[in-house]
Design a protein around this motif. Structure first.
Motif, PDB file in Angstrom:
ATOM      1  N   GLU C 239      53.675  17.268 119.958  1.00 19.43           N
ATOM      2  CA  GLU C 239      54.778  17.558 120.877  1.00 19.43           C
ATOM      3  C   GLU C 239      56.140  17.690 120.184  1.00 19.43           C
ATOM      4  OE1 GLU C 239      54.526  14.925 124.341  1.00 19.43           O
ATOM      5  OE2 GLU C 239      52.357  14.978 124.059  1.00 19.43           O
ATOM      6  N   GLY C 240      56.107  17.652 118.863  1.00 19.40           N
ATOM      7  CA  GLY C 240      57.329  17.996 118.141  1.00 19.40           C
ATOM      8  C   GLY C 240      58.184  16.823 117.705  1.00 19.40           C
ATOM      9  N   PRO C 241      59.356  17.165 117.185  1.00 16.89           N
ATOM     10  CA  PRO C 241      60.206  16.183 116.515  1.00 16.89           C
ATOM     11  C   PRO C 241      60.989  15.293 117.491  1.00 16.89           C
ATOM     12  CG  PRO C 241      61.317  18.282 116.575  1.00 16.89           C
ATOM     13  CD  PRO C 241      59.968  18.498 117.210  1.00 16.89           C
ATOM     14  N   ALA C 242      61.576  14.263 116.952  1.00 14.23           N
ATOM     15  CA  ALA C 242      62.437  13.382 117.742  1.00 14.23           C
ATOM     16  C   ALA C 242      63.411  12.695 116.809  1.00 14.23           C
ATOM     17  CB  ALA C 242      61.584  12.337 118.465  1.00 14.23           C
ATOM     18  N   LEU C 243      64.472  12.186 117.401  1.00 15.51           N
ATOM     19  CA  LEU C 243      65.451  11.443 116.618  1.00 15.51           C
ATOM     20  C   LEU C 243      65.543  10.013 117.134  1.00 15.51           C
ATOM     21  CD1 LEU C 243      68.664  12.260 114.969  1.00 15.51           C
ATOM     22  CD2 LEU C 243      68.912  10.634 116.826  1.00 15.51           C
ATOM     23  N   LEU C 244      65.423   9.077 116.212  1.00 13.35           N
ATOM     24  CA  LEU C 244      65.601   7.661 116.549  1.00 13.35           C
ATOM     25  C   LEU C 244      66.834   7.155 115.805  1.00 13.35           C
ATOM     26  CD1 LEU C 244      64.602   5.000 117.841  1.00 13.35           C
ATOM     27  CD2 LEU C 244      63.282   4.606 115.741  1.00 13.35           C
ATOM     28  N   GLU C 245      67.817   6.734 116.567  1.00 11.36           N
ATOM     29  CA  GLU C 245      69.043   6.205 115.965  1.00 11.36           C
ATOM     30  C   GLU C 245      68.997   4.691 116.036  1.00 11.36           C
ATOM     31  OE1 GLU C 245      72.626   6.981 118.192  1.00 11.36           O
ATOM     32  OE2 GLU C 245      73.901   6.619 116.449  1.00 11.36           O
ATOM     33  N   CYS C 246      69.096   4.029 114.888  1.00 11.24           N
ATOM     34  CA  CYS C 246      69.075   2.567 114.832  1.00 11.24           C
ATOM     35  C   CYS C 246      70.458   2.076 114.430  1.00 11.24           C
ATOM     36  CB  CYS C 246      68.036   2.099 113.817  1.00 11.24           C
ATOM     37  SG  CYS C 246      66.387   2.736 114.154  1.00 11.24           S
ATOM     38  N   LEU C 247      71.091   1.352 115.290  1.00  8.29           N
ATOM     39  CA  LEU C 247      72.416   0.818 114.972  1.00  8.29           C
ATOM     40  C   LEU C 247      72.229  -0.399 114.079  1.00  8.29           C
ATOM     41  CD1 LEU C 247      73.981   1.128 118.539  1.00  8.29           C
ATOM     42  CD2 LEU C 247      74.049   2.778 116.658  1.00  8.29           C
ATOM     43  N   THR C 248      72.767  -0.313 112.868  1.00  7.41           N
ATOM     44  CA  THR C 248      72.557  -1.384 111.900  1.00  7.41           C
ATOM     45  C   THR C 248      73.891  -1.818 111.326  1.00  7.41           C
ATOM     46  OG1 THR C 248      72.310   0.141 110.052  1.00  7.41           O
ATOM     47  CG2 THR C 248      70.301  -0.477 111.229  1.00  7.41           C
ATOM     48  N   HIS C 249      73.813  -2.759 110.449  1.00  3.64           N
ATOM     49  CA  HIS C 249      75.008  -3.180 109.735  1.00  3.64           C
ATOM     50  C   HIS C 249      74.631  -3.335 108.277  1.00  3.64           C
ATOM     51  CE1 HIS C 249      79.047  -4.837 109.401  1.00  3.64           C
ATOM     52  NE2 HIS C 249      78.530  -5.537 108.417  1.00  3.64           N
ATOM     53  N   ARG C 250      75.466  -2.768 107.405  1.00  3.42           N
ATOM     54  CA  ARG C 250      75.202  -2.875 105.984  1.00  3.42           C
ATOM     55  C   ARG C 250      75.820  -4.179 105.513  1.00  3.42           C
ATOM     56  NH1 ARG C 250      77.930   1.985 103.589  1.00  3.42           N
ATOM     57  NH2 ARG C 250      79.559   0.535 103.019  1.00  3.42           N
ATOM     58  N   LEU C 251      74.969  -5.131 105.129  1.00  3.62           N
ATOM     59  CA  LEU C 251      75.514  -6.443 104.782  1.00  3.62           C
ATOM     60  C   LEU C 251      76.247  -6.398 103.452  1.00  3.62           C
ATOM     61  CD1 LEU C 251      75.787  -9.269 105.795  1.00  3.62           C
ATOM     62  CD2 LEU C 251      73.692  -9.874 104.606  1.00  3.62           C
ATOM     63  N   ARG C 252      75.738  -5.576 102.508  1.00  7.92           N
ATOM     64  CA  ARG C 252      76.403  -5.448 101.212  1.00  7.92           C
ATOM     65  C   ARG C 252      77.356  -4.259 101.265  1.00  7.92           C
ATOM     66  NH1 ARG C 252      75.310  -9.689  98.028  1.00  7.92           N
ATOM     67  NH2 ARG C 252      75.734  -8.348  96.245  1.00  7.92           N
ATOM     68  N   GLY C 253      78.138  -4.054 100.193  1.00  3.79           N
ATOM     69  CA  GLY C 253      78.978  -2.865 100.091  1.00  3.79           C
ATOM     70  C   GLY C 253      78.104  -1.633  99.962  1.00  3.79           C
ATOM     71  N   HIS C 254      78.752  -0.478  99.780  1.00  2.00           N
ATOM     72  CA  HIS C 254      78.007   0.776  99.657  1.00  2.00           C
ATOM     73  C   HIS C 254      77.065   0.716  98.452  1.00  2.00           C
ATOM     74  CE1 HIS C 254      76.916   4.919  99.398  1.00  2.00           C
ATOM     75  NE2 HIS C 254      77.603   5.117  98.295  1.00  2.00           N
ATOM     76  N   TYR C 255      77.558   0.182  97.345  1.00  2.00           N
ATOM     77  CA  TYR C 255      76.718   0.030  96.164  1.00  2.00           C
ATOM     78  C   TYR C 255      76.978  -1.347  95.585  1.00  2.00           C
ATOM     79  CZ  TYR C 255      81.064   1.093  93.697  1.00  2.00           C
ATOM     80  OH  TYR C 255      82.361   1.074  93.243  1.00  2.00           O
ATOM     81  N   GLU C 256      76.116  -1.796  94.685  1.00  2.00           N
ATOM     82  CA  GLU C 256      76.313  -3.113  94.086  1.00  2.00           C
ATOM     83  C   GLU C 256      77.530  -3.052  93.162  1.00  2.00           C
ATOM     84  OE1 GLU C 256      74.649  -6.211  94.950  1.00  2.00           O
ATOM     85  OE2 GLU C 256      74.731  -4.647  96.450  1.00  2.00           O
ATOM     86  N   GLY C 257      78.510  -3.919  93.407  1.00  2.00           N
ATOM     87  CA  GLY C 257      79.744  -3.883  92.630  1.00  2.00           C
ATOM     88  C   GLY C 257      80.886  -3.254  93.415  1.00  2.00           C
ATOM     89  N   ASP C 258      80.553  -2.677  94.575  1.00  2.00           N
ATOM     90  CA  ASP C 258      81.568  -2.092  95.444  1.00  2.00           C
ATOM     91  C   ASP C 258      82.534  -3.194  95.871  1.00  2.00           C
ATOM     92  OD1 ASP C 258      82.999  -0.843  97.398  1.00  2.00           O
ATOM     93  OD2 ASP C 258      81.290  -0.311  98.664  1.00  2.00           O
ATOM     94  N   PRO C 259      83.853  -3.044  95.580  1.00  2.00           N
ATOM     95  CA  PRO C 259      84.801  -4.095  95.984  1.00  2.00           C
ATOM     96  C   PRO C 259      84.884  -4.241  97.511  1.00  2.00           C
ATOM     97  CG  PRO C 259      85.926  -2.236  94.920  1.00  2.00           C
ATOM     98  CD  PRO C 259      84.457  -1.988  94.773  1.00  2.00           C
ATOM     99  N   ASP C 260      84.432  -3.204  98.246  1.00  2.00           N
ATOM    100  CA  ASP C 260      84.218  -3.355  99.689  1.00  2.00           C
ATOM    101  C   ASP C 260      85.493  -3.747 100.427  1.00  2.00           C
ATOM    102  OD1 ASP C 260      82.653  -3.286 101.940  1.00  2.00           O
ATOM    103  OD2 ASP C 260      81.637  -5.193 101.586  1.00  2.00           O
ATOM    104  N   ARG C 261      86.606  -3.089 100.098  1.00  2.00           N
ATOM    105  CA  ARG C 261      87.870  -3.469 100.739  1.00  2.00           C
ATOM    106  C   ARG C 261      88.133  -2.693 102.020  1.00  2.00           C
ATOM    107  NH1 ARG C 261      90.076  -2.835  95.560  1.00  2.00           N
ATOM    108  NH2 ARG C 261      89.921  -4.748  94.354  1.00  2.00           N
ATOM    109  N   TYR C 262      87.228  -1.763 102.345  1.00  2.00           N
ATOM    110  CA  TYR C 262      87.489  -0.857 103.454  1.00  2.00           C
ATOM    111  C   TYR C 262      86.897  -1.336 104.768  1.00  2.00           C
ATOM    112  CZ  TYR C 262      82.962   0.251 101.554  1.00  2.00           C
ATOM    113  OH  TYR C 262      81.697   0.141 101.042  1.00  2.00           O
ATOM    114  N   ARG C 263      86.178  -2.470 104.710  1.00  2.00           N
ATOM    115  CA  ARG C 263      85.540  -2.927 105.953  1.00  2.00           C
ATOM    116  C   ARG C 263      86.026  -4.312 106.323  1.00  2.00           C
ATOM    117  NH1 ARG C 263      79.230  -2.763 105.486  1.00  2.00           N
ATOM    118  NH2 ARG C 263      79.614  -4.316 103.865  1.00  2.00           N
ATOM    119  N   GLU C 264      85.941  -4.599 107.600  1.00  2.00           N
ATOM    120  CA  GLU C 264      86.129  -5.955 108.050  1.00  2.00           C
ATOM    121  C   GLU C 264      84.906  -6.747 107.590  1.00  2.00           C
ATOM    122  OE1 GLU C 264      88.426  -7.362 110.369  1.00  2.00           O
ATOM    123  OE2 GLU C 264      89.654  -5.621 109.934  1.00  2.00           O
TER     124      GLU C 264
END
Lengths: 332, 339, 334
Positions: C239-264
């Motif tokens: 019956e074809g494709p579908a989209l599943l959107e999962c609302l998540t939270h990234r616990l770490r920064g974007h990458y390891e070592g990311d100073p992560d100053r842009y998020r609360e």
């Protein structure tokens, strides 16, 4: 007055100063202007500094359109490989407008992107892929190797009325050097002789310029005098400076982090073989990356890349041969 | 918003001029073989959409379009002799013979240029709208493209940013139901589901409307409303303008030495659907608008005939002027590589 | 694969056995990722590393319903998807450590994991580049006449890239058995979604297209399982494709070592509430299928398994350097 700053700071200073000088200069990209505290947003406001979605085709296409409409956008494309997502806009749009309109419009824009991040980023983020841009008519390509050149070439790129690809080497990001304060312009198409010498001409770009200098130092201890040349821009390419040097030294070794068959070195080798054959006392030697992607694991990464030992060996190969002058002069 | 009688007659005149121009391009293949090289794409059938749209903008506004680009500069006032000379590759051409049919540009009249690659002028027009926004002179950009371009990533990326940044731009999608020789329902999930393509605007929190692109009054009213919305800083609109291209996608493609010509429309050559094409001919927007103006008492038949005759004369002069134009100096090929 | 396998496709809520299996998988991912972070800091893992801590629930609930013959594609944040799909921990760890025994013999690293035998067709390093690849696998499955599917994981940042809509249009038009699983963590690399689009929900970006779309709380594992199983059943049935959107939270920064100053920063308390592992454990205790001492045992088992994987990886040599040039082209031809 010069003072020591990092390569990346020099680039951003170049952009900052040009934005202060000319209000038509804009800065957009996925990692700029994301917050009100961003120094560029603070200095120039959100009209001129904007964060974009991950939409490379739109970012670069919009830069072209804004340029046609009189602006001078700088697009921070982050990594050189991301240009490939928008290849049509990079090599088939902005660079053709001036020509195909018979000179009626111009598209002054700068695409800033890092390259050569051979530090475990594996096959999609480490390439030295300028070979696929340097022969594209209408597109200029700058490859700064020092903080001062980085600032000066960026300023020139922004003032140039053509699309310019400004490729900064990731491994040089935090290297420091003397950089003039205030206005500093480095002309395009003018190679720098970064170390004079008399026995061998060694041409290198970006990060390999520094490896070439280390090799030259090592060889000097053995009495081999190496002249190191950095073309600084590869489109336009200053072949004359290389030819003049080869005329003095008779030997040419080319160092390039790009894969051998898509390298600047292959182009310089062809130009010198055609126009400088009579000067050569030995075959041209190319020390390039092997024709392979960059593997993740460090030993394999090292294996495919040029390094100081490979450059020294290349120079020794060049100085170990001496063709009779008669053979060369016969074709003059 | 509406147009007065004089404006409507001028719209008709421009539609006729575009049609006459395109007819002369077509005839050139038979009358002067070899004069036009490469590929041309004609606007016949889209005149009402082009003219109605451009009637809605003012000097200072800008236009970007695709390789099917002959109609827009005519509506913006570009000299038709210079345009035809460009298509003939002459040095008196609009762009000196560097661009040809697919790459007309007339920046003084706001026509910034085109792309020969499907969808790629959409981000460029969006960038021009960004420039207009920060120039703060109230200028607007019209961005023309076809239905096929809406399957390009460039469309998606650009409409998202235009909406996000509230850029002063109107996206005019000329849906002629064909991407070269592929019918829209063969390549578009919305069309296949029987939905209008303007539905796509939903993904960008942007108004999307579908209109009869064969009626210049309707096009004018719709685009004028979108333009005033854009000028007021309220952001972009997607206008799906339903048109029918009356010629094939382009002239025949052949190696040098083989004479070029205009084949029949793909409805006939690919799908054997003569009835569809005949119906489209009966709905031709040029006689349709003439009929509306004459019936409405805005234009009498004699004056309408005179407009057609004047357009024919103008295009004859354009052909003569273009044919008389000199070929460029070969070495000029190296000019303009860089600014 | 050490964990028990439950692959019944049912649109009902997952059974306690299924949930326990998911919890086991989630602990394996958590233990694996935490160790990778430590090894990165110790320079035993190098290059750019993106961790999926906090996203274990989506990886487990989706991948544990798939078969080896189903293709899974991931992006730069791929470890959890690979582990959930069944890639062995030792060879996966060895790849991250650049060893000969790695899944890709040390050629690919973190952003380029591939394990064909387990249907992990691969991670890609350029945002969104995996979406059309998954369409290709789905097309192949459809042409072979099987009921296999392709699943592609991507972040909300990829949705603004042109190839997203190009792919949605084609997948819908051709009714391809492909499931688009978007982990919407609200950030594209370093900037919030509001800087990228006016459309908050990714599922609304596909609103123009006639395909089913569902948005769920990605930290609520049972919810992800149920929503995905329904879409999966449709795709398997042609019956074809579908989209599943999962609302998540990234616990770490974007990458390891990311100073992560842009998020609360997320407060510890807030995270305790969101953490998909802790939530599932609380639910398990409340519902009575999870004994009080089980979580500690599951965690200990997962950490022991990761210890073994690291030991194995360390014992694997670095690759012979000449392979770097030898594998550029396939030797095969037809």
């Amino acid at each position: 007055m010069a003072r020591e700053i990092t390569y990346i700071a020099a680039i951003m200073e170049g952009i900052h100063q040009e934005m202060s000088r000319d209000e038509d200069v804009l800065l957009i990209g996925q990692s700029v202007g994301g917050s009100p505290e961003d120094p560029f947003v603070a200095a120039f406001g959100p009209d001129r500094v904007r964060v974009t979605p991950i939409s490379e085709t739109a970012e670069i296409g919009m830069a072209a359109g804004a340029a046609l409409a009189g602006k001078r956008p700088v697009v921070d494309c982050t990594m050189a490989e991301f240009l490939l997502v928008a290849m049509d806009q990079v090599v088939n749009e902005a660079n053709r407008f001036h020509y195909m309109s018979g000179g009626r419009v111009t598209a002054p824009l700068v695409l800033k992107a890092g390259y050569g991040f051979t530090a475990g980023w594996a096959g999609q983020h480490t390439g030295s892929i300028y070979g696929m841009f340097m022969g594209v008519p209408g597109l200029k390509v700058a490859l700064p190797s020092t903080p001062a050149d980085a600032k000066g070439l960026m300023a020139t790129a922004i003032r140039d009325d053509n699309p310019v690809l400004f490729l900064h080497h990731y491994l040089l990001t935090l290297e420091t050097g003397d950089v003039p304060e205030g206005e500093h312009l480095v002309p395009f198409g003018q190679a720098a002789i970064v170390r004079p010498g008399t026995d061998v001409t060694l041409v290198a770009t970006g990060w390999t310029v520094h490896r070439a200098l280390e090799a030259a130092e090592e060889l000097a201890a053995d009495g081999v005098s190496v002249e190191v040349i950095d073309p600084r821009t590869i489109a336009p390419l200053d072949v004359d400076t290389v030819l003049a040097s080869v005329e003095r030294t008779g030997r040419l070794v080319l160092v390039d982090q790009a894969t051998r068959h898509a390298s600047v070195s292959a182009i310089i080798a062809a130009e010198v073989a055609e126009a400088g054959f009579a000067s050569l006392r030995a075959p041209i030697v190319q020390v390039t990356a092997l024709d392979a992607p960059i593997a993740y694991s460090k030993p394999m990464e090292d294996f495919v890349l040029p390094d100081v030992a490979k450059i020294v060996a290349g120079v020794r190969r060049a100085v170990d041969v001496t063709l009779p002058h008669d053979a060369a002069t016969a074709v003059r | 918003m509406s147009t007065n009688s004089q404006d409507r007659v001028e719209m008709f005149r421009t539609m006729v001029r575009i049609r006459e121009f395109e007819e002369r391009v077509k005839r050139t293949f038979a009358e002067h073989p070899g004069v036009i090289r490469g590929h041309t794409h004609l606007a016949d059938g889209a005149e009402a959409s082009i003219v109605g749209s451009i009637a809605a903008i003012r000097p200072g506004d800008q236009v970007m379009a695709t390789y099917r680009c002959h109609g827009y500069p005519i509506a913006l006032g570009t000299d038709t002799t210079a345009m035809l000379a460009e298509i003939y590759g002459r040095s008196n051409g609009l762009c000196g013979g560097y661009g040809g049919s697919m790459h007309l540009a007339d920046p003084e009249r706001g026509f910034l240029g085109t792309s020969g690659i499907v969808g790629q002028s959409i981000p460029q027009a969006t960038g021009a709208a960004y420039a207009a926004q920060i120039r703060r002179a109230g200028d607007v950009v019209l961005c023309f493209f076809g239905d096929g371009a809406s399957k390009q990533g460039a469309f998606h990326e650009s409409l998202n940013i235009a909406s996000l940044w509230k850029l002063p731009i109107v996206f005019v999608m000329e849906n002629n139901s064909y991407s070269v020789s592929v019918r829209v329902e063969q390549e578009d999930a919305n069309a296949a589901a029987g939905e209008p393509l303007a539905t796509k605007a939903k993904a960008y929190s942007m108004p999307g409307v579908t209109i009869d692109g064969g009626d210049p009054d309707v096009v004018y009213e719709t685009v004028a409303e979108a333009v005033s919305r854009a000028r007021a800083g309220e952001g972009p609109t997607l206008v799906e303008s339903l048109v029918y291209r009356l010629s094939a996608h382009g002239n025949s493609i052949a190696p040098p030495g083989v004479p070029l010509h205009y084949p029949e429309h793909e409805a006939v050559t690919v799908f054997g659907d003569v009835a569809e094409y005949e119906a489209a001919k009966r709905g031709d927007p040029v006689p349709r608008f003439r009929g509306a103006l004459v019936t409405g008492g805005v234009l009498d038949a004699a004056r309408a005939d005179a407009i057609v005759a004047e357009a024919a004369d103008e295009m004859q002069r354009a052909v003569d002027g273009a044919l008389a134009g000199p070929e460029p100096e070969p070495a000029d090929a190296l000019r303009f590589v860089h600014a | 694969m050490t964990a028990s396998v439950h692959r019944d496709v049912s649109t009902a809520a997952p059974t306690p056995d299924v949930l326990r299996d998911l919890l086991t998988t989630m602990w394996r991912i958590r233990a694996f990722e935490e160790r990778v972070g430590a090894l990165k800091r110790a320079d035993e893992v190098h290059g750019l590393i993106h961790l999926s801590i906090g996203g274990e629930g989506v990886a487990a609930a989706v991948c544990r319903q798939l078969r080896d013959g189903d293709a899974v594609y991931s992006g730069h944040r791929a470890h959890g998807h690979a582990v959930a799909k069944g890639t062995p921990l030792d060879r996966t760890m060895a790849e991250l450590m650049g060893r000969e025994g790695g899944l890709c013999s040390g050629m690919g690293g973190s952003m380029h994991l591939v394990d064909v035998a387990h249907g992990f067709l691969g991670a890609t390093g350029v945002v969104g580049g995996n979406i059309p690849l998954a369409l290709g696998s789905a097309l192949a499955a459809k042409q072979r006449g099987t009921d296999a599917v392709a699943v592609v994981f991507f972040g909300d940042g990829a949705v603004q890239a042109g190839l997203f809509t190009e792919s949605v249009n084609l997948a819908t038009l051709w009714r391809l058995p492909v499931l688009l699983v978007c982990e919407n963590n609200g950030f594209a690399e370093f900037t919030p979604r509001s800087a990228h689009t006016t459309v908050e929900r990714v599922s609304d970006v596909v609103a123009p297209y006639p395909l089913p779309r569902t948005t769920v709380d990605g930290n609520e594992v049972g919810e992800v399982w149920s929503a995905f199983s329904e879409l999966l059943a449709r795709a398997r049935a042609g019956e074809g494709p579908a989209l599943l959107e999962c609302l998540t939270h990234r616990l770490r920064g974007h990458y390891e070592g990311d100073p992560d100053r842009y998020r609360e920063a997320v407060s510890t308390e807030d995270w305790q509430r969101k953490d998909p592992i802790l939530r599932l454990q609380r639910a398990g205790h409340d519902a009575g299928w999870l004994a009080a001492d089980e979580p500690a045992a599951l965690e200990a088992a997962a950490r022991a398994e990761v210890d073994e994987a690291v030991a194995w990886a360390r014992s694997s040599p670095f690759p012979a350097v000449a392979r770097a040039a030898a594998l550029v082209e396939s030797g095969g031809a037809r």
